[in-house]
Design an enzyme around this catalytic site. Structure first.
Site, mmCIF file in Angstrom:
data_model
loop_
_atom_site.group_PDB
_atom_site.id
_atom_site.type_symbol
_atom_site.label_atom_id
_atom_site.label_comp_id
_atom_site.label_asym_id
_atom_site.label_seq_id
_atom_site.Cartn_x
_atom_site.Cartn_y
_atom_site.Cartn_z
ATOM 1 N N LYS A 90 2.665 -17.520 15.678
ATOM 2 C CA LYS A 90 2.578 -16.064 15.608
ATOM 3 C C LYS A 90 1.573 -15.705 14.533
ATOM 4 C CE LYS A 90 3.947 -11.747 16.128
ATOM 5 N NZ LYS A 90 2.503 -11.468 16.395
ATOM 6 N N GLN A 111 -0.106 -17.622 7.121
ATOM 7 C CA GLN A 111 0.802 -17.008 8.097
ATOM 8 C C GLN A 111 2.047 -17.873 8.300
ATOM 9 O OE1 GLN A 111 -0.661 -14.018 9.580
ATOM 10 N NE2 GLN A 111 1.448 -13.508 10.028
ATOM 11 N N LYS A 114 4.286 -17.129 5.315
ATOM 12 C CA LYS A 114 4.720 -15.732 5.368
ATOM 13 C C LYS A 114 5.785 -15.531 6.438
ATOM 14 C CE LYS A 114 1.304 -12.959 5.986
ATOM 15 N NZ LYS A 114 0.271 -11.998 6.425
ATOM 16 N N LYS A 126 -3.291 -18.128 13.826
ATOM 17 C CA LYS A 126 -4.289 -17.081 13.576
ATOM 18 C C LYS A 126 -5.455 -17.310 14.509
ATOM 19 C CE LYS A 126 -4.673 -13.549 10.805
ATOM 20 N NZ LYS A 126 -3.605 -12.782 10.119
ATOM 21 N N GLY A 165 -2.808 -8.031 15.947
ATOM 22 C CA GLY A 165 -4.038 -7.567 15.317
ATOM 23 C C GLY A 165 -4.217 -8.114 13.912
ATOM 24 N N ASP A 166 -5.417 -7.986 13.423
ATOM 25 C CA ASP A 166 -5.754 -8.197 12.021
ATOM 26 C C ASP A 166 -6.986 -7.314 11.811
ATOM 27 O OD1 ASP A 166 -5.013 -10.220 9.638
ATOM 28 O OD2 ASP A 166 -7.183 -10.026 9.652
ATOM 29 N N THR A 210 2.886 -2.685 7.618
ATOM 30 C CA THR A 210 2.512 -3.588 6.526
ATOM 31 C C THR A 210 2.441 -2.824 5.196
ATOM 32 O OG1 THR A 210 1.231 -4.831 8.128
ATOM 33 C CG2 THR A 210 0.878 -5.372 5.820
ATOM 34 N N ASN A 241 -5.354 0.258 7.948
ATOM 35 C CA ASN A 241 -3.945 0.536 8.237
ATOM 36 C C ASN A 241 -3.053 0.234 7.054
ATOM 37 O OD1 ASN A 241 -4.261 1.462 10.792
ATOM 38 N ND2 ASN A 241 -3.833 -0.499 11.799
HETATM 39 O O1 2IT Z 1 -1.723 -11.034 8.353
HETATM 40 C C1 2IT Z 1 -0.820 -10.651 9.087
HETATM 41 O O2 2IT Z 1 0.381 -10.841 8.817
HETATM 42 C C2 2IT Z 1 -1.176 -9.965 10.326
HETATM 43 N N1 2IT Z 1 -2.346 -9.737 10.568
HETATM 44 C C3 2IT Z 1 -0.120 -9.598 11.331
HETATM 45 C C4 2IT Z 1 0.178 -10.766 12.182
HETATM 46 C C5 2IT Z 1 1.159 -10.505 13.292
HETATM 47 O O3 2IT Z 1 1.348 -11.432 14.098
HETATM 48 O O4 2IT Z 1 1.746 -9.419 13.382
#
Ligand code: 2IT
Length: 477
Positions: A90, A111, A114, A126, A165-166, A210, A241
């Site tokens: 994810k 990630q 996290k 990613k 997204g990122d 976020t 965002n």
């Molecule tokens: O850096 C991050 O945590 C994000 N860009 C969101 C990643 C996600 O899968 O929602």
């Protein structure tokens, strides 16, 4: 330092010396866990750390698209499926001209940690492309996204890998990507992408999640220091965002963002970005994401070109929310000298390792790490989408009550509660004394009112009630 940790870092430097961001994140994370590795010699036996720095799978793909003049362009697409030990990979997709294997790997590594920190069953991944979305028309973005997904679709899925997204990838891009996925697969698989528009299975709160999560984390840090958020002045970088979410939630809680930095310089607005100024941020960004000076022109406040706001003294909190390595040693020295107590990392790896060590060593400062601060985005999406996807019985959330330990996600849920009932998509009953709550099973579905009912189970307590999760009752804003 622990010899095994040191050898792994050396190994990464030797093999991946040409990937500076990746080497940096491995060094930061592994240095910090060295005391724990000391206590667990069995980790070395299983070579756990070398396993963790090697992505399970990483691939590139060709993305050819045609611009509005009929000219073809070729970009590189990436997906790094870093670690799937605790759930489907994810993580977001970043579209930015500087995207390269080092950046994708550093983000995938971050990630992984996290996501596991949220307590949800998510692996880490990613992806992205060196495609530069700046100045592209909607039709060009659409053709790029369709071509990108044509190459990627057979390697992702709700049980396999769930992109989102990122930077450079928001609701519009996710919409184009999802449309192409659906067309190619011939199924409506909600769980394959997060960050979709609300009308087709996304969450209302995603753009803010976020930034909101970061402010909730900040609140907990303040609480820990017997302090409160009311009246606090915040300096941030970035007004995407995440930065915008910080501005909005800070204003709601009686604090204010008084400094923000963009690519062209920084703004100082002593009254704070509050009220209709929050809407103007969106308008300004949509017109031209590279310049924040128009804000100063419109509101008659100070704009300092070409500078960052690190080191300003008339704030209480710094929150770097732009991108990686935004705060280097030179800025860290100014930050420490300013006397400001709170440094809350928000972006992925916003601080270089030497700068971070330096800030952490300051006796008067509290430093909060990005991987915890910014996990609200990925967390809230996975909970909501998990509930709506085909596995409602496997959705775990890390909701804790007021008295329990910190959990950012519960607060994001509370935001959904606070919305106008006509817009509400989630009704969550606070449960006193709750530890980890398991939204366990789908117990009912009401297609007239378009909600599902799930039972909430708490380990040790059993069922404590039912929660209604609304969806699809929103007519657009
Ligand atoms: O850096 C991050 O945590 C994000 N860009 C969101 C990643 C996600 O899968 O929602």
């Amino acid at each position: 330092m622990n010899a095994y940790v040191e050898s792994v870092i050396e190994n990464v430097k030797r093999k991946h010396g040409n990937e500076p961001e990746f080497v940096q994140t491995v060094e930061e994370v592994f240095t910090s866990i060295a005391p724990m590795v000391d206590k667990h010699p069995e980790y070395e036996k299983a070579d756990l750390l070398n396993r963790m720095v090697e992505p399970e799978r990483m691939f590139t793909f060709r993305v050819v698209w045609t611009d509005d003049n009929g000219q073809a362009h070729t970009n590189i697409g990436y997906r790094c499926q870093f670690n799937g030990a605790i759930g489907p990979y994810k993580g977001g997709l970043r579209f930015q001209a500087n995207v390269n294997p080092s950046i994708i790997k550093f983000l995938g590594f971050e990630q992984t940690f996290k996501n596991s920190l949220t307590g949800l069953p998510m692996g880490g991944g990613k992806g992205g492309s060196d495609f530069d979305p700046a100045g592209k028309s909607d039709a060009e973005i659409m053709r790029f996204c369709q071509s990108f997904m044509s190459a990627l679709y057979r390697y992702i899925g709700p049980d396999i890998d769930v992109p989102a997204g990122d930077m450079g990838v928001g609701g519009r891009e996710i919409g184009y990507l999802y449309g192409q996925y659906r067309r190619l697969k011939g199924v409506w698989e909600n769980g394959v992408l997060t960050g979709k528009g609300f009308s087709y299975g996304g969450s209302l709160i995603r753009p803010e999640a976020t930034g909101y999560g970061a402010v909730y984390y900040l609140q907990e840090v303040l609480k820990h220091e017997n302090d409160t958020i009311e009246g606090k002045r915040i300096a941030i970088s970035g007004y995407g965002n995440v930065g915008w979410g910080i501005m909005k939630k800070a204003a709601e809680l009686g604090a204010k963002v008084t400094y923000f930095a963009g690519p062209d310089g920084y703004i100082h607005d002593p009254d704070g970005v509050v009220g209709e100024k929050l809407d103007y941020i969106l308008e300004m960004r949509a017109k031209d994401p590279m310049h924040c000076k128009p804000y100063a022109d419109k509101y008659g406040v100070e704009f300092v070109p070409g500078e960052k706001c690190w080191g300003v003294k008339d704030v209480d909190i710094y929150m770097p929310a732009a991108t990686q390595n935004d705060v280097r040693m030179e800025s860290a020295e100014k930050i420490a000298a300013s006397g400001v107590k709170y440094y809350i990392e928000v972006a992925n790896m916003p601080t270089t390792n030497d700068a971070l060590d330096y800030l952490r060593s300051q006796k008067h400062m509290i430093v909060a790490p990005s991987k915890a601060v910014n996990a609200g985005g990925v967390g809230v999406m996975t909970i909501l989408q998990g509930v709506f996807s085909q596995y409602p019985d496997e959705v775990l959330s890390n909701i804790r009550n007021e008295k329990g330990e910190f959990a950012f996600i519960s607060f994001v849920f509370n935001d959904l509660n606070n919305m106008n009932p006509n817009e509400s998509i989630y009704e969550y009953k606070n449960i006193d004394g709750a530890g980890i709550v398991n939204i366990n099973s789908l117990t009912g579905i009401d297609t007239t009112h378009k909600y599902i009912e799930v039972e909430v189970l708490i380990p040790g307590l059993g069922s404590v009630g039912k929660v209604l999760v609304y969806n699809f009752n929103y007519q657009g804003k």
